[in-house]
Enzyme design. Sequence first.
Site, PDB file in Angstrom:
ATOM      1  N   LYS A 149       0.875  -1.171   0.000  1.00  0.00           N
ATOM      2  CA  LYS A 149       0.000   0.000   0.000  1.00  0.00           C
ATOM      3  C   LYS A 149       0.907   1.214   0.000  1.00  0.00           C
ATOM      4  CE  LYS A 149      -3.493   2.636   2.350  1.00  0.00           C
ATOM      5  NZ  LYS A 149      -3.898   3.156   3.666  1.00  0.00           N
ATOM      6  N   GLY A 155      -8.515   9.314   9.077  1.00  0.00           N
ATOM      7  CA  GLY A 155      -8.898   9.381  10.476  1.00  0.00           C
ATOM      8  C   GLY A 155      -9.878  10.478  10.826  1.00  0.00           C
ATOM      9  N   ALA A 211      -9.902   5.736   3.676  1.00  0.00           N
ATOM     10  CA  ALA A 211      -9.778   6.914   4.545  1.00  0.00           C
ATOM     11  C   ALA A 211     -11.063   7.723   4.646  1.00  0.00           C
ATOM     12  CB  ALA A 211      -8.630   7.815   4.121  1.00  0.00           C
ATOM     13  N   GLY A 212     -11.379   8.085   5.880  1.00  0.00           N
ATOM     14  CA  GLY A 212     -12.473   9.004   6.162  1.00  0.00           C
ATOM     15  C   GLY A 212     -13.776   8.367   6.574  1.00  0.00           C
ATOM     16  N   ASN A 262      -9.783   1.677   9.250  1.00  0.00           N
ATOM     17  CA  ASN A 262      -8.990   1.444  10.451  1.00  0.00           C
ATOM     18  C   ASN A 262      -9.538   2.233  11.640  1.00  0.00           C
ATOM     19  OD1 ASN A 262      -5.408   1.642  11.279  1.00  0.00           O
ATOM     20  ND2 ASN A 262      -7.112   0.865  12.433  1.00  0.00           N
TER      21      ASN A 262
END
Length: 258
Positions: A99, A160, A186-187, A208
């Site tokens: 990644k 995040g 993301a987000g 995550n």
Amino acid sequence: MAGRSFQSRLMTGSGKYNDFETMRGSIAASGCDIVTVAVRRVQTNAPGHEGLAEALNWSKIWMLPNTAGCKTAEEAIRVARLGREMAKLLGQEDNNFIKLEVIPDPTYLLPDPIGTLDAAEQLVKEGFAVLPYINADPMLAKRLEEVGCATVMPLGSPIGSGQGIQTAANIRIIIENAKVPVVVDAGIGTPSEAALAMELGADAVLINSAIALARNPVAMGQAMGMAVNAGRLAYHAGRIPIQALASASSPLTGTISS
């Protein structure tokens, strides 16, 4: 993806958990097959990452090393090479996945498009299956596909942030034009946002923070896994058209007169 098949369309991360037990429980509950690991943090035994490489059963989970913390293409290339060796040491001899993150911006953590493209071209030449994290830029996504990336990973909103899918219009364009899997990364903050990403036609999502920082990470992992499945099913089922006027669900003919 890159010649491998996976059962789950949810990828998860390994950072930000309070402890390894919670991390393992959350990953198991999510049903994911792929877990990303920050190579630099594992290599340096950064706080919270000591023993991470040994904390998961890598015979059952596919490792996705990432280049988090790298600010330049040169750094990312070097760390990617370390990540491939780390995967081999943990028993995944044929794992060439990386990644790719090139992020010089410390405030908003937005990826560098030029550095990402430069690093991707080199890593593809070295035999990596490159999964690049990018802004939701359709032209950059197409260029990365053309140089041989295995996927493109446009952000829904900053890492995040929990802001959800703020780039839906561009993600739709990327999906429409891509010939490789599109992973929204993301987000995402809630299962409904994960489902939305899948309803747009994304092939997978990577989540995550929304799991690791939830009040109950294990329950949130399960919820995210269910949402991804529901969103994908809804995408294939096909939503009804949006209309300006109401349309009665029940027929107006054959009704009992007053």
